[in-house]
Design an enzyme around this catalytic site. Structure first.
Site, mmCIF file in Angstrom:
data_model
loop_
_atom_site.group_PDB
_atom_site.id
_atom_site.type_symbol
_atom_site.label_atom_id
_atom_site.label_comp_id
_atom_site.label_asym_id
_atom_site.label_seq_id
_atom_site.Cartn_x
_atom_site.Cartn_y
_atom_site.Cartn_z
ATOM 1 N N ARG A 66 -4.173 -6.604 3.334
ATOM 2 C CA ARG A 66 -5.168 -7.536 2.797
ATOM 3 C C ARG A 66 -4.366 -8.748 2.313
ATOM 4 O O ARG A 66 -3.189 -8.622 1.951
ATOM 5 C CB ARG A 66 -5.899 -6.918 1.608
ATOM 6 N N LYS A 69 -6.060 -2.338 -3.658
ATOM 7 C CA LYS A 69 -7.464 -2.115 -3.980
ATOM 8 C C LYS A 69 -7.638 -0.724 -4.583
ATOM 9 O O LYS A 69 -7.078 0.243 -4.088
ATOM 10 C CB LYS A 69 -8.304 -2.252 -2.705
ATOM 11 N N HIS A 89 -8.466 -11.235 7.439
ATOM 12 C CA HIS A 89 -8.858 -9.829 7.539
ATOM 13 C C HIS A 89 -8.947 -9.381 9.011
ATOM 14 O O HIS A 89 -8.783 -8.201 9.308
ATOM 15 C CB HIS A 89 -10.171 -9.591 6.799
ATOM 16 N N ARG A 143 -5.853 -7.642 9.940
ATOM 17 C CA ARG A 143 -5.844 -6.248 9.461
ATOM 18 C C ARG A 143 -6.650 -5.360 10.423
ATOM 19 O O ARG A 143 -6.214 -4.267 10.772
ATOM 20 C CB ARG A 143 -6.418 -6.207 8.043
ATOM 21 N N HIS A 158 -7.105 3.621 2.669
ATOM 22 C CA HIS A 158 -8.509 4.014 2.531
ATOM 23 C C HIS A 158 -8.639 5.432 2.003
ATOM 24 O O HIS A 158 -7.856 6.304 2.380
ATOM 25 C CB HIS A 158 -9.221 3.939 3.888
ATOM 26 N N TYR A 166 -12.826 -0.348 10.877
ATOM 27 C CA TYR A 166 -11.769 -1.247 11.325
ATOM 28 C C TYR A 166 -11.360 -1.009 12.776
ATOM 29 O O TYR A 166 -10.687 -1.824 13.356
ATOM 30 C CB TYR A 166 -10.515 -1.063 10.461
#
Length: 161
Positions: free
Chosen positions: A19, A44, A108, A111, A134, A143
């Site tokens: 990110r 995150k 993004h 990513r 994640h 993704y």
């Protein structure tokens, strides 16, 4: 790209699946070239994780380091302050414009591309999940836009009967 700092920043985001905030938060000490890993701290969800350090990217990173000599953050702006996310987004926008890319692209997107390319190369979704940081494989699946070409390569088990 002609600007070494810009090229290195965008290459890092893609090559490690980061990110933008993770990329701008990286400090020099977070790069582990012996184990070929990058330590992502306070990502995150306030989690730490490790992701891949590409050997090709490491060469670029060494050139960048020799040229810019960052002191704390890997990417520093004015007065050795942390590089801003908005500056990074402008870099990508200008690069896309320069090559005449019509499709909308964001940081993004890099990513997403990292995850998709890993999946297309046969990397297990659980490893991709870990690299991206994640909690759930469902998040990772968002993704990984599997291409038709990859799907066509799958051998149907019925054909073995």
């Amino acid at each position: 790209m002609t600007n070494l700092k810009h090229k290195t920043l965008l290459s890092l985001i893609y090559s490690a699946g980061l990110r933008i905030g993770e990329a701008t938060n990286i400090k020099i000490k977070d790069i582990d070239s012996k184990r070929m890993l990058i330590h992502i701290k306070n990502a995150k969800g306030k989690k730490d994780r490790y992701t891949l350090l590409s050997s090709s990217f490491l060469e670029l990173l060494r050139d960048y380091y020799k040229t810019y000599k960052p002191e704390n953050y890997l990417f520093e702006g004015h007065n050795k302050q942390q590089y801003s996310s908005s500056s990074a987004q402008k870099i990508l926008k200008n690069a896309a414009k320069k090559i005449g890319l019509k499709k909308r692209i964001t940081l993004h997107t890099l990513r997403h591309s990292f995850a998709t390319h890993l999946l297309e190369n046969g990397t297990d979704i659980r490893y991709i999940q870990e690299l991206l940081g994640h909690n759930s494989p469902k998040t990772t699946m968002i993704y990984t836009h599997v291409s038709e070409t990859t799907i066509r390569k799958i051998k149907n088990p019925f054909d073995n009967i």
